[in-house]
Write a protein that holds these residues in place. Structure first.
Motif, PDB file in Angstrom:
ATOM      1  N   ILE A 169      34.520 100.074  29.441  1.00  0.00           N
ATOM      2  CA  ILE A 169      34.712  98.256  29.610  1.00  0.00           C
ATOM      3  C   ILE A 169      33.627  97.582  28.841  1.00  0.00           C
ATOM      4  O   ILE A 169      33.661  96.823  28.101  1.00  0.00           O
ATOM      5  CB  ILE A 169      35.066  97.570  30.755  1.00  0.00           C
ATOM      6  CG1 ILE A 169      36.497  98.127  31.504  1.00  0.00           C
ATOM      7  CG2 ILE A 169      34.966  96.224  30.889  1.00  0.00           C
ATOM      8  CD1 ILE A 169      37.008  97.592  32.882  1.00  0.00           C
ATOM      9  N   LYS A 170      32.453  98.318  29.438  1.00  0.00           N
ATOM     10  CA  LYS A 170      31.370  97.857  28.975  1.00  0.00           C
ATOM     11  C   LYS A 170      30.979  98.142  27.476  1.00  0.00           C
ATOM     12  O   LYS A 170      30.718  97.272  26.767  1.00  0.00           O
ATOM     13  CB  LYS A 170      30.071  98.429  29.675  1.00  0.00           C
ATOM     14  CG  LYS A 170      28.729  98.113  29.230  1.00  0.00           C
ATOM     15  CD  LYS A 170      27.664  98.725  30.349  1.00  0.00           C
ATOM     16  CE  LYS A 170      26.153  98.487  30.047  1.00  0.00           C
ATOM     17  NZ  LYS A 170      25.250  99.038  30.693  1.00  0.00           N
ATOM     18  N   GLU A 171      31.294  99.239  27.218  1.00  0.00           N
ATOM     19  CA  GLU A 171      31.279  99.767  25.562  1.00  0.00           C
ATOM     20  C   GLU A 171      32.415  98.841  24.668  1.00  0.00           C
ATOM     21  O   GLU A 171      31.980  98.370  23.553  1.00  0.00           O
ATOM     22  CB  GLU A 171      31.657 101.093  25.462  1.00  0.00           C
ATOM     23  CG  GLU A 171      30.709 102.128  25.769  1.00  0.00           C
ATOM     24  CD  GLU A 171      31.205 103.565  26.228  1.00  0.00           C
ATOM     25  OE1 GLU A 171      32.376 103.647  25.638  1.00  0.00           O
ATOM     26  OE2 GLU A 171      30.293 104.214  26.243  1.00  0.00           O
ATOM     27  N   THR A 172      33.578  98.492  25.237  1.00  0.00           N
ATOM     28  CA  THR A 172      34.562  97.646  24.463  1.00  0.00           C
ATOM     29  C   THR A 172      34.038  96.237  24.467  1.00  0.00           C
ATOM     30  O   THR A 172      34.055  95.629  23.319  1.00  0.00           O
ATOM     31  CB  THR A 172      35.863  97.716  25.276  1.00  0.00           C
ATOM     32  OG1 THR A 172      36.029  99.279  25.224  1.00  0.00           O
ATOM     33  CG2 THR A 172      36.698  97.052  24.229  1.00  0.00           C
ATOM     34  N   CYS A 219      40.736  96.075  31.574  1.00  0.00           N
ATOM     35  CA  CYS A 219      40.259  95.141  32.659  1.00  0.00           C
ATOM     36  C   CYS A 219      41.693  95.020  33.734  1.00  0.00           C
ATOM     37  O   CYS A 219      41.345  95.250  34.687  1.00  0.00           O
ATOM     38  CB  CYS A 219      39.787  93.748  32.238  1.00  0.00           C
ATOM     39  SG  CYS A 219      38.152  93.764  31.390  1.00  0.00           S
ATOM     40  N   SER A 220      42.542  94.945  33.124  1.00  0.00           N
ATOM     41  CA  SER A 220      43.666  94.875  34.107  1.00  0.00           C
ATOM     42  C   SER A 220      44.040  96.120  34.888  1.00  0.00           C
ATOM     43  O   SER A 220      44.273  96.222  35.940  1.00  0.00           O
ATOM     44  CB  SER A 220      45.237  94.491  33.009  1.00  0.00           C
ATOM     45  OG  SER A 220      44.983  93.312  32.423  1.00  0.00           O
ATOM     46  N   ALA A 221      43.927  97.558  34.028  1.00  0.00           N
ATOM     47  CA  ALA A 221      43.956  98.758  34.639  1.00  0.00           C
ATOM     48  C   ALA A 221      42.885  98.954  35.665  1.00  0.00           C
ATOM     49  O   ALA A 221      43.418  99.744  36.460  1.00  0.00           O
ATOM     50  CB  ALA A 221      43.927  99.716  33.461  1.00  0.00           C
ATOM     51  N   LEU A 222      41.806  98.429  35.386  1.00  0.00           N
ATOM     52  CA  LEU A 222      40.526  98.679  36.422  1.00  0.00           C
ATOM     53  C   LEU A 222      41.242  97.955  37.966  1.00  0.00           C
ATOM     54  O   LEU A 222      41.098  98.884  38.837  1.00  0.00           O
ATOM     55  CB  LEU A 222      39.403  97.770  36.105  1.00  0.00           C
ATOM     56  CG  LEU A 222      38.115  98.018  37.131  1.00  0.00           C
ATOM     57  CD1 LEU A 222      37.788  99.283  36.894  1.00  0.00           C
ATOM     58  CD2 LEU A 222      37.231  97.038  36.601  1.00  0.00           C
ATOM     59  N   LEU A 244      40.405  95.275  25.653  1.00  0.00           N
ATOM     60  CA  LEU A 244      39.506  95.075  26.674  1.00  0.00           C
ATOM     61  C   LEU A 244      40.404  94.534  27.704  1.00  0.00           C
ATOM     62  O   LEU A 244      40.094  94.640  28.924  1.00  0.00           O
ATOM     63  CB  LEU A 244      38.586  94.107  26.122  1.00  0.00           C
ATOM     64  CG  LEU A 244      37.647  93.363  27.356  1.00  0.00           C
ATOM     65  CD1 LEU A 244      36.649  94.522  27.737  1.00  0.00           C
ATOM     66  CD2 LEU A 244      36.600  92.335  26.605  1.00  0.00           C
ATOM     67  N   ASP A 245      41.216  93.669  27.315  1.00  0.00           N
ATOM     68  CA  ASP A 245      42.287  92.984  28.476  1.00  0.00           C
ATOM     69  C   ASP A 245      42.879  94.336  28.957  1.00  0.00           C
ATOM     70  O   ASP A 245      43.035  93.994  30.342  1.00  0.00           O
ATOM     71  CB  ASP A 245      43.221  92.044  27.581  1.00  0.00           C
ATOM     72  CG  ASP A 245      42.411  90.632  27.038  1.00  0.00           C
ATOM     73  OD1 ASP A 245      41.447  90.466  27.857  1.00  0.00           O
ATOM     74  OD2 ASP A 245      43.153  90.008  26.451  1.00  0.00           O
ATOM     75  N   GLN A 246      43.509  95.069  28.241  1.00  0.00           N
ATOM     76  CA  GLN A 246      43.979  96.233  28.975  1.00  0.00           C
ATOM     77  C   GLN A 246      43.206  97.154  29.810  1.00  0.00           C
ATOM     78  O   GLN A 246      43.833  97.282  30.939  1.00  0.00           O
ATOM     79  CB  GLN A 246      44.486  97.189  28.044  1.00  0.00           C
ATOM     80  CG  GLN A 246      45.731  96.414  26.913  1.00  0.00           C
ATOM     81  CD  GLN A 246      46.981  96.263  27.827  1.00  0.00           C
ATOM     82  OE1 GLN A 246      47.580  96.942  28.471  1.00  0.00           O
ATOM     83  NE2 GLN A 246      47.268  94.834  27.600  1.00  0.00           N
TER      84      GLN A 246
END
Length: 216
Positions: free
Chosen positions: A115-118, A146-149, A142-144
Motif C-alpha cells: 500500500i505504501k509503495e502504491t 486498501c479494501s483488502a487490508l 490502491l483502492d483494491q
C-alpha cells in the motif's frame, strides 16, 4: 445443431428405444450420476446404478461408525483422562492459533508495504502529470489494496472453542458434537440409500416400459 444427447441418436442408427434408454435417460435424475459418461449400454447403466446399492461402507457409513466409536470412547473416559485430553487439545489449539496469528501479522506487514509503495507511485504519477490511464490504474490498485487490508486482516484469526472452555465445558461440547454427527450421518446415509434405490428402480421401470411399448 444436435446436443450431446441427440447426436447419439444418429450414431445409434435412429434406434429410438435404445437412445432413450442409453442416452436420454442420462439427462434425468434417475441417472444423474452418469450424466457425463458416454457410450454406456443399458446393461452398463443398470450395473452402475446397482453398484450404488452396494453394501460396502460409504462416506456417511464411515463417519457414522467413527462417531459411534468416539462416543463410546468418550463415555469410558475417567475424569483424569478427560483432563489429559482437554489439556492436549488446548495446547494444540494454542500452537495452531499462535502460528496463524504470526503468519497473519507477517502478511499484513507485507500488504501494508505494498500500500505504501502504491501510494508513493500514485503521488509520483500525479506530480509527473502522467496520463489518465496510468493514474487511474494505480489509483484503482490502491483502492483494491486498501479494501483488502480491512477484509483480509481486519480481525484476529479464528480461535478454537476449546481455548475459551473449561474442562467440563469441553467435555459437554464433545458429547454434543458427537451426538449431532451420529444423527446427521444416520439421516444422510439413510436418505442416500433411498435415493440410490429410487434411481435404480426408476431406470428399470423406464427400460421395461420402453421394451414393452407398442409404437408402430
Amino acid at each position: 445443431m444436435p446436443t450431446g444427447y441427440t447426436a447419439a441418436l444418429e450414431k445409434m442408427g435412429y434406434d429410438t428405444r435404445r437412445w432413450i434408454k442409453e442416452t436420454a435417460s442420462r439427462a434425468m435424475g434417475m441417472c444423474v450420476i452418469l450424466r457425463d459418461d458416454a457410450d454406456l449400454s443399458e446393461a452398463d447403466i443398470k450395473n452402475r446404478l446397482k453398484a450404488e446399492l452396494s453394501p460396502e461402507e460409504n462416506y456417511h457409513d464411515k463417519k457414522l461408525r467413527e462417531a459411534r466409536e468416539q462416543l463410546t470412547a468418550a463415555r469410558d473416559r475417567t475424569a483424569e483422562e478427560w483432563h489429559a485430553v482437554y489439556i492436549a487439545k488446548r495446547q494444540a489449539a494454542q500452537i495452531d492459533f499462535d502460528t496463524r496469528s504470526a503468519e497473519q501479522k507477517r502478511k499484513r506487514a507485507l500488504h501494508e508495504k505494498s500500500i505504501k509503495e502504491t501510494r508513493a507511485l500514485l503521488e509520483q504519477a500525479r506530480a509527473a502529470s502522467a496520463g489518465d490511464a496510468t493514474i487511474g490504474t494505480i489509483n484503482f490498485a490502491l483502492d483494491q489494496l486498501c479494501s483488502a487490508l480491512s477484509f483480509d486482516y481486519g480481525s484476529d484469526p479464528y480461535r478454537d472453542d476449546v481455548l475459551n472452555q473449561s474442562c467440563k465445558e469441553f467435555e459437554a461440547a464433545t458429547f454434543k458434537s458427537l451426538l449431532w454427527k451420529i444423527e446427521y450421518h444416520s439421516k444422510e446415509g439413510s436418505e442416500r440409500d433411498q435415493r440410490e434405490y429410487d434411481r435404480h428402480k426408476a431406470y428399470c421401470e423406464l427400460a421395461d416400459f420402453i421394451d414393452g411399448a407398442v409404437t408402430d
